[in-house]
Design an enzyme around this catalytic site. Structure first.
Site, PDB file in Angstrom:
ATOM      1  N   LEU A 109       0.753  58.332  47.274  1.00 44.27           N
ATOM      2  CA  LEU A 109       0.961  58.716  45.933  1.00 44.27           C
ATOM      3  C   LEU A 109       1.395  59.953  46.240  1.00 44.27           C
ATOM      4  O   LEU A 109       1.456  60.669  46.893  1.00 44.27           O
ATOM      5  CB  LEU A 109      -0.581  58.913  45.312  1.00 44.27           C
ATOM      6  CG  LEU A 109      -1.289  57.798  44.992  1.00 44.27           C
ATOM      7  CD1 LEU A 109      -2.591  57.869  44.193  1.00 44.27           C
ATOM      8  CD2 LEU A 109      -0.543  56.427  44.735  1.00 44.27           C
ATOM      9  N   ASN A 178      -6.376  58.292  54.284  1.00 44.70           N
ATOM     10  CA  ASN A 178      -6.884  59.721  54.718  1.00 44.70           C
ATOM     11  C   ASN A 178      -7.198  60.505  53.390  1.00 44.70           C
ATOM     12  O   ASN A 178      -7.269  61.849  53.452  1.00 44.70           O
ATOM     13  CB  ASN A 178      -5.665  60.249  55.446  1.00 44.70           C
ATOM     14  CG  ASN A 178      -4.458  60.258  54.474  1.00 44.70           C
ATOM     15  OD1 ASN A 178      -3.948  59.648  53.563  1.00 44.70           O
ATOM     16  ND2 ASN A 178      -3.575  61.497  54.715  1.00 44.70           N
TER      17      ASN A 178
HETATM   18  N1  CO8 Z   1       3.689  63.557  47.941  1.00 38.05           N
HETATM   19  C1  CO8 Z   1       4.790  64.151  47.643  1.00 38.05           C
HETATM   20  N2  CO8 Z   1       5.629  64.783  48.430  1.00 38.05           N
HETATM   21  C2  CO8 Z   1       5.468  64.604  49.669  1.00 38.05           C
HETATM   22  C3  CO8 Z   1       4.296  63.528  49.928  1.00 38.05           C
HETATM   23  C4  CO8 Z   1       3.558  62.910  49.045  1.00 38.05           C
HETATM   24  N3  CO8 Z   1       2.604  62.140  49.185  1.00 38.05           N
HETATM   25  N4  CO8 Z   1       4.352  63.542  51.350  1.00 38.05           N
HETATM   26  C5  CO8 Z   1       5.267  64.437  51.764  1.00 38.05           C
HETATM   27  N5  CO8 Z   1       6.168  64.802  50.860  1.00 38.05           N
HETATM   28  C6  CO8 Z   1       7.261  65.856  50.892  1.00 38.05           C
HETATM   29  C7  CO8 Z   1       6.797  66.974  51.616  1.00 38.05           C
HETATM   30  O1  CO8 Z   1       5.936  68.057  51.054  1.00 38.05           O
HETATM   31  C8  CO8 Z   1       8.107  67.645  52.089  1.00 38.05           C
HETATM   32  O2  CO8 Z   1       8.774  68.166  50.912  1.00 38.05           O
HETATM   33  P1  CO8 Z   1       9.886  69.399  51.375  1.00 38.05           P
HETATM   34  O3  CO8 Z   1      11.090  68.839  51.774  1.00 38.05           O
HETATM   35  O4  CO8 Z   1      10.007  69.777  49.951  1.00 38.05           O
HETATM   36  O5  CO8 Z   1       9.040  70.466  52.226  1.00 38.05           O
HETATM   37  C9  CO8 Z   1       9.002  66.194  51.998  1.00 38.05           C
HETATM   38  O6  CO8 Z   1       8.142  65.312  51.420  1.00 38.05           O
HETATM   39  C10 CO8 Z   1       9.016  65.394  53.410  1.00 38.05           C
HETATM   40  O7  CO8 Z   1       7.988  65.657  54.327  1.00 38.05           O
HETATM   41  P2  CO8 Z   1       7.680  65.783  55.906  1.00 38.05           P
HETATM   42  O8  CO8 Z   1       8.575  66.879  56.158  1.00 38.05           O
HETATM   43  O9  CO8 Z   1       6.358  65.997  56.092  1.00 38.05           O
HETATM   44  O10 CO8 Z   1       8.225  64.456  56.287  1.00 38.05           O
HETATM   45  P3  CO8 Z   1       8.024  64.096  57.785  1.00 38.05           P
HETATM   46  O11 CO8 Z   1       8.742  62.708  57.797  1.00 38.05           O
HETATM   47  O12 CO8 Z   1       7.770  64.814  58.914  1.00 38.05           O
HETATM   48  O13 CO8 Z   1       6.563  63.163  57.681  1.00 38.05           O
HETATM   49  C11 CO8 Z   1       4.833  62.028  56.366  1.00 38.05           C
HETATM   50  C12 CO8 Z   1       6.319  62.121  56.816  1.00 38.05           C
HETATM   51  C13 CO8 Z   1       4.121  61.464  57.555  1.00 38.05           C
HETATM   52  C14 CO8 Z   1       4.897  60.715  55.457  1.00 38.05           C
HETATM   53  C15 CO8 Z   1       4.109  63.244  55.911  1.00 38.05           C
HETATM   54  O14 CO8 Z   1       5.101  63.743  54.946  1.00 38.05           O
HETATM   55  C16 CO8 Z   1       2.758  63.211  55.443  1.00 38.05           C
HETATM   56  O15 CO8 Z   1       1.910  63.150  56.128  1.00 38.05           O
HETATM   57  N6  CO8 Z   1       2.866  63.381  54.104  1.00 38.05           N
HETATM   58  C17 CO8 Z   1       1.480  63.464  53.396  1.00 38.05           C
HETATM   59  C18 CO8 Z   1       0.884  61.906  53.140  1.00 38.05           C
HETATM   60  C19 CO8 Z   1      -0.308  62.229  52.430  1.00 38.05           C
HETATM   61  O16 CO8 Z   1      -1.350  62.785  53.049  1.00 38.05           O
HETATM   62  N7  CO8 Z   1      -0.392  61.291  51.409  1.00 38.05           N
HETATM   63  C20 CO8 Z   1      -1.609  61.330  50.631  1.00 38.05           C
HETATM   64  C21 CO8 Z   1      -1.295  60.995  49.144  1.00 38.05           C
HETATM   65  S1  CO8 Z   1      -2.685  60.938  48.099  1.00 38.05           S
HETATM   66  C22 CO8 Z   1      -2.711  59.058  48.052  1.00 38.05           C
HETATM   67  O17 CO8 Z   1      -2.043  58.292  48.239  1.00 38.05           O
HETATM   68  C23 CO8 Z   1      -4.064  58.641  47.438  1.00 38.05           C
HETATM   69  C24 CO8 Z   1      -4.931  59.474  46.469  1.00 38.05           C
HETATM   70  C25 CO8 Z   1      -6.087  58.606  45.821  1.00 38.05           C
HETATM   71  C26 CO8 Z   1      -6.462  59.636  44.490  1.00 38.05           C
HETATM   72  C27 CO8 Z   1      -7.814  59.465  44.359  1.00 38.05           C
HETATM   73  C28 CO8 Z   1      -8.362  60.463  43.556  1.00 38.05           C
HETATM   74  C29 CO8 Z   1      -9.733  60.025  42.882  1.00 38.05           C
END
Ligand code: CO8
Length: 303
Positions: A109, A178
């Site tokens: 998300l 996660n």
């Molecule tokens: N949402 C928005 N932006 C994101 C996300 C995301 N999920 N993931 C990465 N980005 C952004 C980063 O902040 C970065 O932005 P910027 O260029 O402005 O600095 C850009 O994307 C690129 O990210 P990375 O440099 O980290 O890219 P990598 O290729 O090195 O890594 C990954 C890619 C592995 C995907 C890494 O970005 C990562 O681990 N992201 C986080 C993923 C995460 O934890 N997602 C969880 C989202 S929550 C969800 O899906 C379920 C929620 C359920 C809600 C329940 C509540 C009740």
């Protein structure tokens, strides 16, 4: 309804939507000839590219929303329309979902949709997330995830809704729910989908610790079904699809529905309450603080 309004505003498809609302995903016969004709051409929208091969009846959906295919409301809207169009085309029997982005299947998300947003907007967003899950988990098509990069949280959920998961055997990639690492909690239907895939105990450990598995760990626990070299993910998905499509559709579809219906019913009978729960949880100050810290951590990691 809100998602439908969003569809209408963005794409001007009110006619399509009235058809969508009157057709369950299990009833394909209500498609108009005009709509079918439109669906048969390959289509590209800004965030998705869909290649439909009519001779095999298989569509490949490439997610292409840079940088990381995060699931924003815009993305979810396009994605749901794309899946629904294929669902309503009787000649489309199989769907392969993959990513055009390097190294990432989907980052889950879009965190920015949950941070600093109004309760109304959070509610709209959450309806979009529910809709994506319902469309995929309830689909009559065979759906295969060709996971060619990391797939945390919502990306893992998307993969879990598929009938079969093939992942690139690259130890730099990870997959899992996660959410607890962000200080948030995977909702009951995320949990149910995981339990249905890997069982109760493995889910309990994975969700409490917010585990992200390497491909080999994911294979061991049953979170993915097959690992292949990165350059063979899509071809293997296509070969696997042929095997699945050799089974008569009606028998496979009824079996799939029998396995998944109780889980789907739990959400469909509690959709509004689930939206309210999400909104009140995500807008809490303490949760917003956790999200801010996580975003800062992501930025620092990059720097
Ligand atoms: N949402 C928005 N932006 C994101 C996300 C995301 N999920 N993931 C990465 N980005 C952004 C980063 O902040 C970065 O932005 P910027 O260029 O402005 O600095 C850009 O994307 C690129 O990210 P990375 O440099 O980290 O890219 P990598 O290729 O090195 O890594 C990954 C890619 C592995 C995907 C890494 O970005 C990562 O681990 N992201 C986080 C993923 C995460 O934890 N997602 C969880 C989202 S929550 C969800 O899906 C379920 C929620 C359920 C809600 C329940 C509540 C009740």
């Amino acid at each position: 309804m809100a998602l439908r309004a969003a569809f209408r505003n963005r794409r001007g498809v009110s006619g399509l939507l009235s058809q969508l609302s009157s057709c369950s995903s299990h009833v394909r016969v209500c498609v108009s000839p005009v709509l079918v004709a439109q669906q048969r051409s390959n289509s590209t929208s800004p965030k998705l590219k869909v290649d439909f091969d009519q001779s095999s009846g298989v569509a490949v959906m490439h997610m292409q929303s840079p940088p990381v295919n995060s699931l924003s409301l815009d993305f979810l809207t396009e994605f749901c329309i794309g899946v629904e169009k294929l669902e309503m085309d009787k000649s489309c029997r199989g769907l392969i979902i993959t990513s055009s982005q390097p190294k990432v299947f989907s980052a889950g998300l879009d965190i920015m949709e949950m941070y600093g947003k109004s309760p109304e907007r959070c509610g709209e967003f959450w309806k979009g997330v529910q809709e994506m899950w319902l469309k995929l988990y309830n689909s009559n098509m065979v759906i295969i995830a060709a996971i060619n990069g990391s797939s945390p949280a919502g990306g893992c959920l998307m993969s879990l809704t598929c009938d079969y998961r093939i992942m690139a055997d690259n130890p730099r990639y990870s997959i899992g729910l996660n959410e607890t690492q962000l200080g948030i909690v995977a909702p009951f239907w995320f949990k149910d989908t995981m339990v249905n895939t890997v069982g109760h105990r493995a889910t309990e450990i994975a969700l409490e610790l917010g585990l992200l598995y390497s491909p080999s760990e994911a294979l061991k626990v049953g979170l993915v079904d097959l690992l292949v070299p990165e350059d063979q993910v899509l071809t293997t998905a296509t070969q696997t699809m042929t095997k699945w499509l050799a089974i008569p559709d009606h028998a496979r579809q009824i079996t799939k529905s029998m396995m998944r219906k109780p889980t789907i019913d739990r959400l469909t009978s509690n959709r509004e309450a689930d939206v309210q729960n999400f909104v009140s949880f995500i807008t809490k100050d303490s949760i917003q603080k956790s999200l801010r810290m996580y975003l800062e951590m992501l930025k620092k990691r990059r720097g």
